[in-house]
Enzyme design. Sequence first.
Site, PDB file in Angstrom:
ATOM      1  N   THR B  95       0.876  -1.168   0.000  1.00  0.00           N
ATOM      2  CA  THR B  95       0.000   0.000   0.000  1.00  0.00           C
ATOM      3  C   THR B  95       0.913   1.218   0.000  1.00  0.00           C
ATOM      4  O   THR B  95       1.618   1.485   0.977  1.00  0.00           O
ATOM      5  CB  THR B  95      -0.926   0.001   1.222  1.00  0.00           C
ATOM      6  OG1 THR B  95      -1.769  -1.147   1.141  1.00  0.00           O
ATOM      7  CG2 THR B  95      -1.791   1.247   1.246  1.00  0.00           C
ATOM      8  N   LYS B 170      -7.376   1.448  -2.782  1.00  0.00           N
ATOM      9  CA  LYS B 170      -6.942   1.031  -1.443  1.00  0.00           C
ATOM     10  C   LYS B 170      -7.069   2.196  -0.453  1.00  0.00           C
ATOM     11  O   LYS B 170      -7.452   1.992   0.703  1.00  0.00           O
ATOM     12  CB  LYS B 170      -5.500   0.519  -1.496  1.00  0.00           C
ATOM     13  CG  LYS B 170      -4.944   0.034  -0.154  1.00  0.00           C
ATOM     14  CD  LYS B 170      -5.625  -1.234   0.358  1.00  0.00           C
ATOM     15  CE  LYS B 170      -5.261  -1.585   1.793  1.00  0.00           C
ATOM     16  NZ  LYS B 170      -3.950  -2.180   1.990  1.00  0.00           N
ATOM     17  N   LYS B 238       0.590   5.281   8.248  1.00  0.00           N
ATOM     18  CA  LYS B 238       1.253   5.529   6.955  1.00  0.00           C
ATOM     19  C   LYS B 238       0.215   5.691   5.840  1.00  0.00           C
ATOM     20  O   LYS B 238       0.267   6.625   5.041  1.00  0.00           O
ATOM     21  CB  LYS B 238       2.196   4.353   6.660  1.00  0.00           C
ATOM     22  CG  LYS B 238       2.900   4.373   5.320  1.00  0.00           C
ATOM     23  CD  LYS B 238       2.335   3.390   4.314  1.00  0.00           C
ATOM     24  CE  LYS B 238       2.405   1.929   4.707  1.00  0.00           C
ATOM     25  NZ  LYS B 238       1.851   1.012   3.685  1.00  0.00           N
TER      26      LYS B 238
END
Lengths: 289, 289
Positions: B95, B170, B238
Site C-alpha cells: 500500500t 486502497k 502511513k
Amino acid sequence: MKIAFIGTGVMGTGIVNNFLKNGQEVTVYNRTKAHAQKLLDSGAKWADSAAEATLNHDFIFTMVGFPKDVEENYFGPKGILSVAKTGQILIDMTTSTPTLAKKIAATGEKIGIGVLDAPVSGGDIGARDGKLTTMVGGDLASYHKALPILASVSKKVNYFGAAGNGQHAKMANQIMIASTMLGLAEWLTYAKASGLDLQETLDTLSAGGADNWSMDTYAPRILKGDFQPGFYAKHLLKDLRIALDEADKLQLDLPATKLAEQLYAKLTDDKGLGDLGTQAIIKLWKQWA
Amino acid sequence: MKIAFIGTGVMGTGIVNNFLKNGQEVTVYNRTKAHAQKLLDSGAKWADSAAEATLNHDFIFTMVGFPKDVEENYFGPKGILSVAKTGQILIDMTTSTPTLAKKIAATGEKIGIGVLDAPVSGGDIGARDGKLTTMVGGDLASYHKALPILASVSKKVNYFGAAGNGQHAKMANQIMIASTMLGLAEWLTYAKASGLDLQETLDTLSAGGADNWSMDTYAPRILKGDFQPGFYAKHLLKDLRIALDEADKLQLDLPATKLAEQLYAKLTDDKGLGDLGTQAIIKLWKQWA
C-alpha cells in the site's frame, strides 16, 4: 390488554400497525391528528391528549421527536403523569436522554408506576416489519411484563439494567453509526475526485475489511442520487448532541462524535437539509452538491 | 513461469506460501534474510538483492513497508529497474502512493516493461488463506497477463484502470476503515464509562445498523485485552498520511480522515504503540490504558 401509543410518525405508525395486526386494542394520540388517520382507519382509537390516552390502558408507549417532546408528554399539564395510576407501565421508545429517562423512572417509582426506556434501531423498515432491535432500561419487573409486547415488534430485545441504560446503549449505537457515515462520505468523495469507478470501488470495499451496514444501505442510494430519509439527518444530529452531553457528564472526550456533530449541524442548521436522510452528509462536499 | 517476490513480512510470507503450494517457482529477497528462512525451507530460492531477484523472472512482486522502501527497491542501485527487461511484469502490492505508482509505470512504459499497482486488503489471514481482495491499476495488457497469478492468491481481483488507481481504491478502503475504528473506540469507551455490559451492547449493535467488519473483528479482541497486530497501527498511520497527501493534491478536505491521522499519530509517534494492532487506538482513552 390495552395499549396507548403517543406519537404516530413513521416509526410509531409501523409499530402500531403491527400491534393492530396482532389483534391488540390500541389508542393513539399525536400532535397532528391527520398523521394518525391511517391508523384510525385501520382500527385504532383516538385520544385528544396524552392524558386521555393514558386513562384505562395497560401499556403507554411514547415515540416522539425530541427530548422536549418526551418531557411535555410526561410532565405537561395534559401529560401522562398527570393521570397515570399504579399498575400501568410507561415505555418511552423515543431516542432521548438517559438523564430524562432516569427522571421519569424516579417519578414513576414514587407513585408505583413501572417505567422503561426502550429506544430502538432498525429504522422505518424495521418498524414496518416488526424487526426492531430494542434496548431496554428500567426496573426488571416491568421489563418482564413488557417483554412479550416488545418482542412482538422486535427481532431482538436486550435488557441493559437501570433506567437510562436503554438510552445509553442507543447512544453507543449512534456513536458507531455517525463515524461510519463520515468514513463513507469521505471515501466516496475521495474516489470520485480520483476518477475511480464508484460502483466497482463499492463492490470491492464491500467484500473486505471496510464492509459495514451503513455503506451497504446508503452508498447505493447516494450513487442513485437518492437522499430521501430512511433516518432523518436532523434526528441523528439530535442523538449526537445527547451523546456528547452525556459524554461531558462522564468527562469523556469523543472527538470523532464531536466532528460528526459539527458536520451534521452544518448540514441541518446551516444548509437547512436536516429533513434529508443521514446519507445527505455527503452534500457538504462540492463533488455531490 | 518464474516469480520473484521482494518483501517477506507477514503478508508476503502468506502469499509466497500459496505460490509454493500451487507449484510455482519462487525466488525471494528480503532486507532481513532471517525473516525469509521459513520460505527458503519450504522451497523458495534466495536472491541477494532486488536486482538479482529480478533477473530471469517473469513476474516481480514487491510487498514492503513504506513508500520509501518501494522507491529504493525499484529505483535504488541494486533495484529492480537497474536490470528489468522488456517482457517482464512488475507488480507492487505494497500500500503505497498513487503518485509513486504512476512514476514506476511511466518509467516501465519507456523501456517496455509492464507495471501494475496491486495493493490488497484482507490482512494476514487473507494472505495465508489466499483470499485477498486485490485492487489493480496499470496497463490492461499486463493486467490480463497477471490476472491468473493474482487470482491464485485472491478471492476477488478488481481492475480500476490507469496506474495509481489500485492505490486510490486502497486509499478509499483505508479512509472507510479509519473512521470505523474511531467510532468503535468511542462507543466502547462511552459504553464502559456508562456502566453498560459491553458484550451485551456489542451483541445488540452487531444485530443492527451499527454493524461493521472492524467491530466484528476487533471489538472481541479489545474485550479480551488482545492488542496484537492483525494490522499494525503504524501502517494504518502511513496509509492515512498517503490518503491525506493525495487528498491535498485533489484539493479535498477529509476531516474525519485527518482526525484519524492525528489520533493514530498520537498512538504511534507520541505513545510508541505503533507496533500494536489498529484496535489499540482505544488505549488513547484512560478507561483502557
